[in-house]
Write a protein that holds these residues in place. Structure first.
Motif, PDB file in Angstrom:
ATOM      1  N   PRO A 153       0.826  -1.204   0.000  1.00  0.00           N
ATOM      2  CA  PRO A 153       0.000   0.000   0.000  1.00  0.00           C
ATOM      3  C   PRO A 153       0.869   1.265   0.000  1.00  0.00           C
ATOM      4  CG  PRO A 153      -0.763  -1.561   1.673  1.00  0.00           C
ATOM      5  CD  PRO A 153       0.578  -2.038   1.202  1.00  0.00           C
ATOM      6  N   VAL A 154       0.519   2.218  -0.874  1.00  0.00           N
ATOM      7  CA  VAL A 154       1.220   3.503  -0.942  1.00  0.00           C
ATOM      8  C   VAL A 154       0.192   4.615  -0.919  1.00  0.00           C
ATOM      9  CG1 VAL A 154       3.176   2.543  -2.230  1.00  0.00           C
ATOM     10  CG2 VAL A 154       1.241   3.533  -3.482  1.00  0.00           C
ATOM     11  N   ASP A 155       0.662   5.845  -0.615  1.00  0.00           N
ATOM     12  CA  ASP A 155      -0.263   6.984  -0.608  1.00  0.00           C
ATOM     13  C   ASP A 155      -0.285   7.652  -1.984  1.00  0.00           C
ATOM     14  OD1 ASP A 155       2.018   8.605  -0.805  1.00  0.00           O
ATOM     15  OD2 ASP A 155       2.093   8.948   1.360  1.00  0.00           O
ATOM     16  N   ALA A 156      -1.155   8.650  -2.130  1.00  0.00           N
ATOM     17  CA  ALA A 156      -1.372   9.283  -3.432  1.00  0.00           C
ATOM     18  C   ALA A 156      -0.097   9.906  -3.993  1.00  0.00           C
ATOM     19  CB  ALA A 156      -2.473  10.333  -3.315  1.00  0.00           C
ATOM     20  N   ALA A 157       0.773  10.426  -3.119  1.00  0.00           N
ATOM     21  CA  ALA A 157       2.002  11.082  -3.589  1.00  0.00           C
ATOM     22  C   ALA A 157       2.942  10.093  -4.265  1.00  0.00           C
ATOM     23  CB  ALA A 157       2.709  11.768  -2.424  1.00  0.00           C
ATOM     24  N   ASP A 158       2.874   8.822  -3.877  1.00  0.00           N
ATOM     25  CA  ASP A 158       3.778   7.812  -4.438  1.00  0.00           C
ATOM     26  C   ASP A 158       3.220   7.129  -5.677  1.00  0.00           C
ATOM     27  OD1 ASP A 158       5.783   8.168  -2.534  1.00  0.00           O
ATOM     28  OD2 ASP A 158       4.840   6.785  -1.122  1.00  0.00           O
ATOM     29  N   VAL A 159       1.936   7.295  -5.935  1.00  0.00           N
ATOM     30  CA  VAL A 159       1.282   6.568  -7.027  1.00  0.00           C
ATOM     31  C   VAL A 159       1.979   6.737  -8.378  1.00  0.00           C
ATOM     32  CG1 VAL A 159      -0.812   6.532  -8.455  1.00  0.00           C
ATOM     33  CG2 VAL A 159      -0.988   6.364  -5.965  1.00  0.00           C
ATOM     34  N   PRO A 160       2.381   7.974  -8.799  1.00  0.00           N
ATOM     35  CA  PRO A 160       2.969   8.137 -10.135  1.00  0.00           C
ATOM     36  C   PRO A 160       4.271   7.367 -10.365  1.00  0.00           C
ATOM     37  CG  PRO A 160       2.223  10.254  -9.285  1.00  0.00           C
ATOM     38  CD  PRO A 160       2.157   9.289  -8.146  1.00  0.00           C
ATOM     39  N   GLY A 161       4.878   6.856  -9.314  1.00  0.00           N
ATOM     40  CA  GLY A 161       6.134   6.143  -9.479  1.00  0.00           C
ATOM     41  C   GLY A 161       5.988   4.633  -9.590  1.00  0.00           C
ATOM     42  N   PHE A 162       4.745   4.125  -9.543  1.00  0.00           N
ATOM     43  CA  PHE A 162       4.548   2.679  -9.491  1.00  0.00           C
ATOM     44  C   PHE A 162       3.495   2.215 -10.490  1.00  0.00           C
ATOM     45  CE2 PHE A 162       6.095   3.654  -5.200  1.00  0.00           C
ATOM     46  CZ  PHE A 162       7.060   2.678  -5.028  1.00  0.00           C
ATOM     47  N   GLY A 163       3.515   0.915 -10.753  1.00  0.00           N
ATOM     48  CA  GLY A 163       2.377   0.269 -11.390  1.00  0.00           C
ATOM     49  C   GLY A 163       1.333   0.038 -10.316  1.00  0.00           C
ATOM     50  N   ILE A 164       0.105   0.538 -10.533  1.00  0.00           N
ATOM     51  CA  ILE A 164      -0.944   0.489  -9.509  1.00  0.00           C
ATOM     52  C   ILE A 164      -2.007  -0.534  -9.899  1.00  0.00           C
ATOM     53  CG2 ILE A 164      -2.692   1.813  -8.269  1.00  0.00           C
ATOM     54  CD1 ILE A 164       0.184   2.588  -7.567  1.00  0.00           C
TER      55      ILE A 164
END
Length: 420
Positions: A153-164
């Protein structure tokens, strides 16, 4: 049971984001925590999980990795256990280097095919974490999945760096979006109350997969798809049972100099997120080194590996690697000193003094802050590194600057009185 599992550790590509640490070695061979190599992390997780048949895939600067694997992972002659390197090779059916994660595994399928196994665990060679793969595989079997993906689980700030990944109430994956930049609120998934309280409601792929044997072979053979995250996984969701395995422990991707630097220095915290002192310790090469000899310095939150000779005045929040020599009245602050591959003899040290050249290690009256000192560096007396105004990013002959971190290149020679 893990006897029906075989593991593939992906060594990664050229590792350009970790340059200059990858200038002469592959990413999995980069030293970490003063005495280990990055590849030791996934291999140790496997061995503690009962998985002892492991292939490491690599193609760039693989000599030091080959040497480390050969000198480290030895098993009984009566065991079928192994840790083998699979380097990119030309064959009658393929003359190209690995084009991506999936292509690397595809080109290695003929090596896997001769073994008996039901599941393939695919792990990355450049991450720091402690995970029981047995639990992930048990969950995969219990749910009857074709593919399982470890997610965190990651927060919204980290989303652009990962495959979600988007999951349903039973953790089956219904959508996969690679590094979404905006308007991704619909991708939030069910997570534990603790994660929800921290705002970590998006599930990021950790790049750790479990495939059923037949599914993996079917997905890779007869096509040219090259990447798991961008092609294989998203295109499998509609016609395969793809499961999310949520992991809430410590995990970090060591893909850049800043992330590598932070991961090492965090090990010096009073209670580090990654526990080096856990019962599931990290396996690495056994070295018959003497204990470290320390005279005089004030040490604060510092890790010191074996075989060091330290006469500094002060060392703060630093990791000091094997065979490091530090001279008198030297200050080290927020640094990862990787150490040396060998000791100089007294005769070699005397010859250096007569020639007015530095001896291996760090000299007297130096000041080094916010730096990574690669293996086998020769730093003279009265040297100051990153002890003044912030430095601009750039690559120079003997060092690289990245986000305020100075990285001395392997075997760099820094004469007396140098200021960087």
């Amino acid at each position: 049971m893990t006897s029906n599992v075989i593991c593939i550790v992906l060594g990664g590509g050229q590792g350009s984001r970790l340059f200059p640490l990858t200038a002469t070695r592959s990413k999995p061979a980069v030293p970490i925590a003063g005495k280990y190599r990055l590849v030791d992390i996934p291999i140790s997780n496997c061995l503690h999980s009962g998985i002892d048949r492991i292939f490491v895939l690599t193609q760039f600067n693989s000599a030091s990795l080959n040497k480390h694997i050969k000198n480290t992972y030895h098993f009984s002659s009566f065991s079928r256990a192994f840790v083998d390197i699979l380097a990119a090779e030309q064959t009658p059916t393929s003359v190209a280097w690995f084009q991506g994660t999936a292509d690397a595994v595809r080109q290695s399928l003929h090596h896997l095919a001769v073994h008996e196994f039901d599941y393939v665990l695919i792990a990355s060679g450049d991450q720091l974490y402690q995970m029981d793969f047995q639990e992930m595989i048990n969950n995969h079997e219990h749910m009857g999945a074709d593919i399982s993906i470890a997610t965190i689980p990651v927060d919204a700030a980290d989303v652009p760096g990962f495959g979600i990944l988007k999951t349903d109430s039973d953790n089956w994956i219904t959508q996969f979006v690679e590094k979404p930049k905006t308007d991704f609120e619909y991708l939030a998934s069910e997570v534990s109350p603790e994660m929800k309280e921290q705002g970590r409601t998006y599930l990021a792929s950790m790049g750790i997969y479990v495939f059923n044997r037949k599914v993996l072979f079917d997905l890779l053979q007869g096509n040219e798809r090259t990447d798991f995250g961008k092609e294989i996984i998203p295109q499998s969701i509609d016609d395969h049972k793809v499961l999310s395995y949520q992991y809430e422990g410590y995990w970090t991707d060591i893909g850049t100099i800043p992330s590598f630097f932070d991961a090492n220095l965090q090990l010096t915290d009073d209670i580090p997120k990654f526990n080096l002192f856990d019962k599931n310790h990290i396996y690495t090469r056994s070295r018959m080194l003497p204990p470290s000899k320390i005279s005089g310095p004030k040490l604060t939150n510092t890790i010191i590996a074996d075989g060091c000779i330290i006469n500094a005045s002060q060392i703060t929040r630093s990791v000091i690697g094997i065979r490091t020599r530090i001279g008198f009245d030297t200050i080290i602050e927020n640094c990862y000193i990787m150490g040396g591959d060998n000791y100089q003899t007294l005769e070699q040290m005397e010859e250096s003094r007569l020639n007015n050249t530095p001896i291996m290690g760090i000299g007297d009256r130096c000041c080094i802050k916010n730096a990574i000192v690669d293996k086998n560096c020769y730093i003279g007396n009265d040297v100051k590194i990153n002890c003044g105004e912030p430095l601009a990013n750039g690559d120079y002959d003997r060092y690289t600057v990245m986000d305020g971190i100075v990285v001395l290149k392997k075997r760099a020679i820094i004469p007396d009185g140098t200021v960087i």
